[in-house]
Design a protein around this motif. Structure first.
Motif, PDB file in Angstrom:
ATOM      1  N   LEU A  19       0.815  -1.222   0.000  1.00  0.00           N
ATOM      2  CA  LEU A  19       0.000   0.000   0.000  1.00  0.00           C
ATOM      3  C   LEU A  19       0.851   1.277   0.000  1.00  0.00           C
ATOM      4  CD1 LEU A  19      -2.830   1.163   0.040  1.00  0.00           C
ATOM      5  CD2 LEU A  19      -2.795   1.044   2.545  1.00  0.00           C
ATOM      6  N   PRO A  20       1.892   1.414   0.846  1.00  0.00           N
ATOM      7  CA  PRO A  20       2.737   2.626   0.755  1.00  0.00           C
ATOM      8  C   PRO A  20       3.468   2.757  -0.576  1.00  0.00           C
ATOM      9  CG  PRO A  20       3.054   1.529   2.858  1.00  0.00           C
ATOM     10  CD  PRO A  20       2.291   0.575   1.995  1.00  0.00           C
ATOM     11  N   LEU A  21       3.867   1.584  -1.133  1.00  0.00           N
ATOM     12  CA  LEU A  21       4.546   1.651  -2.425  1.00  0.00           C
ATOM     13  C   LEU A  21       3.607   2.140  -3.529  1.00  0.00           C
ATOM     14  CD1 LEU A  21       6.623  -1.672  -2.275  1.00  0.00           C
ATOM     15  CD2 LEU A  21       7.375   0.663  -1.758  1.00  0.00           C
ATOM     16  N   LEU A  22       2.357   1.639  -3.504  1.00  0.00           N
ATOM     17  CA  LEU A  22       1.385   2.093  -4.494  1.00  0.00           C
ATOM     18  C   LEU A  22       1.071   3.578  -4.328  1.00  0.00           C
ATOM     19  CD1 LEU A  22      -1.082  -0.956  -4.550  1.00  0.00           C
ATOM     20  CD2 LEU A  22       0.639  -0.335  -6.258  1.00  0.00           C
ATOM     21  N   ALA A  23       1.000   4.049  -3.082  1.00  0.00           N
ATOM     22  CA  ALA A  23       0.737   5.467  -2.843  1.00  0.00           C
ATOM     23  C   ALA A  23       1.875   6.339  -3.371  1.00  0.00           C
ATOM     24  CB  ALA A  23       0.514   5.703  -1.354  1.00  0.00           C
ATOM     25  N   ALA A  24       3.117   5.896  -3.135  1.00  0.00           N
ATOM     26  CA  ALA A  24       4.262   6.658  -3.637  1.00  0.00           C
ATOM     27  C   ALA A  24       4.286   6.678  -5.165  1.00  0.00           C
ATOM     28  CB  ALA A  24       5.558   6.072  -3.096  1.00  0.00           C
ATOM     29  N   PHE A  25       3.969   5.551  -5.779  1.00  0.00           N
ATOM     30  CA  PHE A  25       3.919   5.498  -7.239  1.00  0.00           C
ATOM     31  C   PHE A  25       2.820   6.413  -7.787  1.00  0.00           C
ATOM     32  CE2 PHE A  25       2.096   3.639 -11.103  1.00  0.00           C
ATOM     33  CZ  PHE A  25       3.194   3.690 -11.944  1.00  0.00           C
ATOM     34  N   GLY A  26       1.682   6.465  -7.118  1.00  0.00           N
ATOM     35  CA  GLY A  26       0.608   7.354  -7.560  1.00  0.00           C
ATOM     36  C   GLY A  26       0.998   8.819  -7.487  1.00  0.00           C
ATOM     37  N   VAL A  27       1.707   9.202  -6.399  1.00  0.00           N
ATOM     38  CA  VAL A  27       2.169  10.595  -6.286  1.00  0.00           C
ATOM     39  C   VAL A  27       3.158  10.932  -7.396  1.00  0.00           C
ATOM     40  CG1 VAL A  27       3.443  12.195  -4.827  1.00  0.00           C
ATOM     41  CG2 VAL A  27       1.710  10.717  -3.818  1.00  0.00           C
ATOM     42  N   TRP A  28       4.097  10.009  -7.650  1.00  0.00           N
ATOM     43  CA  TRP A  28       5.079  10.250  -8.709  1.00  0.00           C
ATOM     44  C   TRP A  28       4.416  10.336 -10.089  1.00  0.00           C
ATOM     45  CZ3 TRP A  28       6.319   6.984 -12.824  1.00  0.00           C
ATOM     46  CH2 TRP A  28       7.413   7.402 -13.596  1.00  0.00           C
ATOM     47  N   ALA A  29       3.477   9.446 -10.366  1.00  0.00           N
ATOM     48  CA  ALA A  29       2.796   9.472 -11.665  1.00  0.00           C
ATOM     49  C   ALA A  29       1.972  10.745 -11.825  1.00  0.00           C
ATOM     50  CB  ALA A  29       1.902   8.241 -11.809  1.00  0.00           C
ATOM     51  N   GLY A  30       1.298  11.186 -10.763  1.00  0.00           N
ATOM     52  CA  GLY A  30       0.512  12.412 -10.855  1.00  0.00           C
ATOM     53  C   GLY A  30       1.380  13.628 -11.127  1.00  0.00           C
ATOM     54  N   PHE A  31       2.518  13.718 -10.455  1.00  0.00           N
ATOM     55  CA  PHE A  31       3.427  14.841 -10.679  1.00  0.00           C
ATOM     56  C   PHE A  31       3.998  14.810 -12.090  1.00  0.00           C
ATOM     57  CE2 PHE A  31       7.674  16.790 -10.425  1.00  0.00           C
ATOM     58  CZ  PHE A  31       7.308  18.063 -10.000  1.00  0.00           C
ATOM     59  N   SER A  32       4.347  13.629 -12.591  1.00  0.00           N
ATOM     60  CA  SER A  32       4.895  13.526 -13.944  1.00  0.00           C
ATOM     61  C   SER A  32       3.855  13.919 -14.985  1.00  0.00           C
ATOM     62  CB  SER A  32       5.391  12.095 -14.203  1.00  0.00           C
ATOM     63  OG  SER A  32       6.402  11.740 -13.275  1.00  0.00           O
ATOM     64  N   PHE A  33       2.626  13.426 -14.821  1.00  0.00           N
ATOM     65  CA  PHE A  33       1.572  13.783 -15.771  1.00  0.00           C
ATOM     66  C   PHE A  33       1.240  15.276 -15.704  1.00  0.00           C
ATOM     67  CE2 PHE A  33      -0.007   9.163 -15.427  1.00  0.00           C
ATOM     68  CZ  PHE A  33       0.893   8.767 -16.398  1.00  0.00           C
ATOM     69  N   TRP A  34       1.320  15.867 -14.505  1.00  0.00           N
ATOM     70  CA  TRP A  34       1.045  17.307 -14.387  1.00  0.00           C
ATOM     71  C   TRP A  34       2.099  18.119 -15.124  1.00  0.00           C
ATOM     72  CZ3 TRP A  34       3.941  21.125 -11.748  1.00  0.00           C
ATOM     73  CH2 TRP A  34       3.317  22.364 -11.671  1.00  0.00           C
TER      74      TRP A  34
END
Length: 294
Positions: A38-53
């Motif tokens: 779960l923490p790994l998925l959360a970190a990946f989601g934050v990174w993907a959101g920042f990259s897409f932004w």
């Protein structure tokens, strides 16, 4: 016979009954793995959101730059289309007028001043603003007589208006104010006005028409009239569709008009240029007409 192994979870509370919860080993492993992932998925989601932004921001900037380039390309295309329509014209006088206005658009470089000539007078004397430069005789000690207020004593320097000048002044005074006063609402700009006499008692007129607000289309027609030496204001009939415009930025107006009947080319003094848009005058200015070439 295989036994079903399970873990028992006892929930005990003071003064309450004991609750028992049986959990299989597989469920316990899945719960442990999910807590790790779960923490790994959360970190990946934050990174993907920042990259897409960041990617979206880059695309927005590129879209804005392409929009600006597209507007500039449209303006350039409109200008080239106007020039193409002029080049396709069969009248060589219009092409010569277009090339002449382009040459007049670049002002000549000022001539360098001579050594010791501080104000361009050639005598090395600096004249203060508002001070009249004295002639050589006055500098040597001679007294220069002041101009007299008596017209009989002043002679030519009194600049007594002749009959033609009085007639012009009287005609202009009797003319309605809207026919001679300058007007500009800021909706259009006129530059590089060139007026000259053509063959067959015609006036060749060309100027640059600019729309200061490219977001709004500017449409209308240009009206022309001449002021004669006797002060009469007579309208000109230009060639059809050469005075109409529908622009978003720029257009080159090139047209010609015959002089009114009974008006000699030498009697034409000024040209009145008016721009009419939406049934009202948005620009009016007078321009001097050079004498016809002999």
């Amino acid at each position: 016979m295989m036994t079903d192994e399970k873990y028992s979870l006892l929930l005990m509370r003071d003064d309450c009954r004991v609750r028992r919860l049986r959990v299989s080993p597989l469920a316990l492993r899945l719960l442990t793995v999910s807590l790790v992932l779960l923490p790994l998925l959360a970190a990946f989601g934050v990174w993907a959101g920042f990259s897409f932004w960041q990617a979206n921001r880059t695309l927005v900037n590129q879209n804005q730059a392409l929009d600006r380039d597209l507007k500039e390309a449209r303006v350039e295309l409109e200008r080239l289309s106007n020039l193409e329509s002029l080049l396709r014209s069969s009248d060589p006088e219009e092409l010569r007028a277009l090339l002449g206005s382009a040459a007049l658009a670049s002002p000549p470089a000022p001539a360098p001043a001579k050594p010791g000539d501080a104000n361009g007078a050639g005598d090395g004397v600096v004249t203060a603003p508002g001070q009249i430069h004295a002639p050589a005789g006055a500098q040597a000690g001679e007294q220069t007589p002041l101009p007299s207020d008596d017209p009989t004593q002043a002679g030519v320097d009194a600049r007594v208006p002749d009959a033609a000048s009085q007639a012009v002044a009287a005609a202009v005074a009797d003319t309605p104010g809207e026919a001679r006063e300058a007007l500009s609402t800021g909706e259009a700009r006129v530059d590089n006005v060139t007026v000259r006499h053509g063959s067959g008692k015609r006036l060749r007129i060309n100027f640059d028409l600019t729309n200061p607000d490219p977001k709004k289309q500017l449409g209308g027609q240009a009206l022309f009239s001449v002021v004669a030496a006797d002060g009469r204001i007579q309208p000109l009939k230009v060639e059809p569709d050469t005075n109409r415009f529908q622009i978003s930025r720029f257009k080159k107006i090139v047209t010609s008009a015959p002089l009114p009947d009974g008006l000699a080319p030498a009697d034409v003094q000024t040209l009145v240029v008016e721009l009419e848009a939406e049934g009202r005058i948005i620009y009016r200015e007078q321009y001097p007409v050079p004498a016809p070439e002999k």
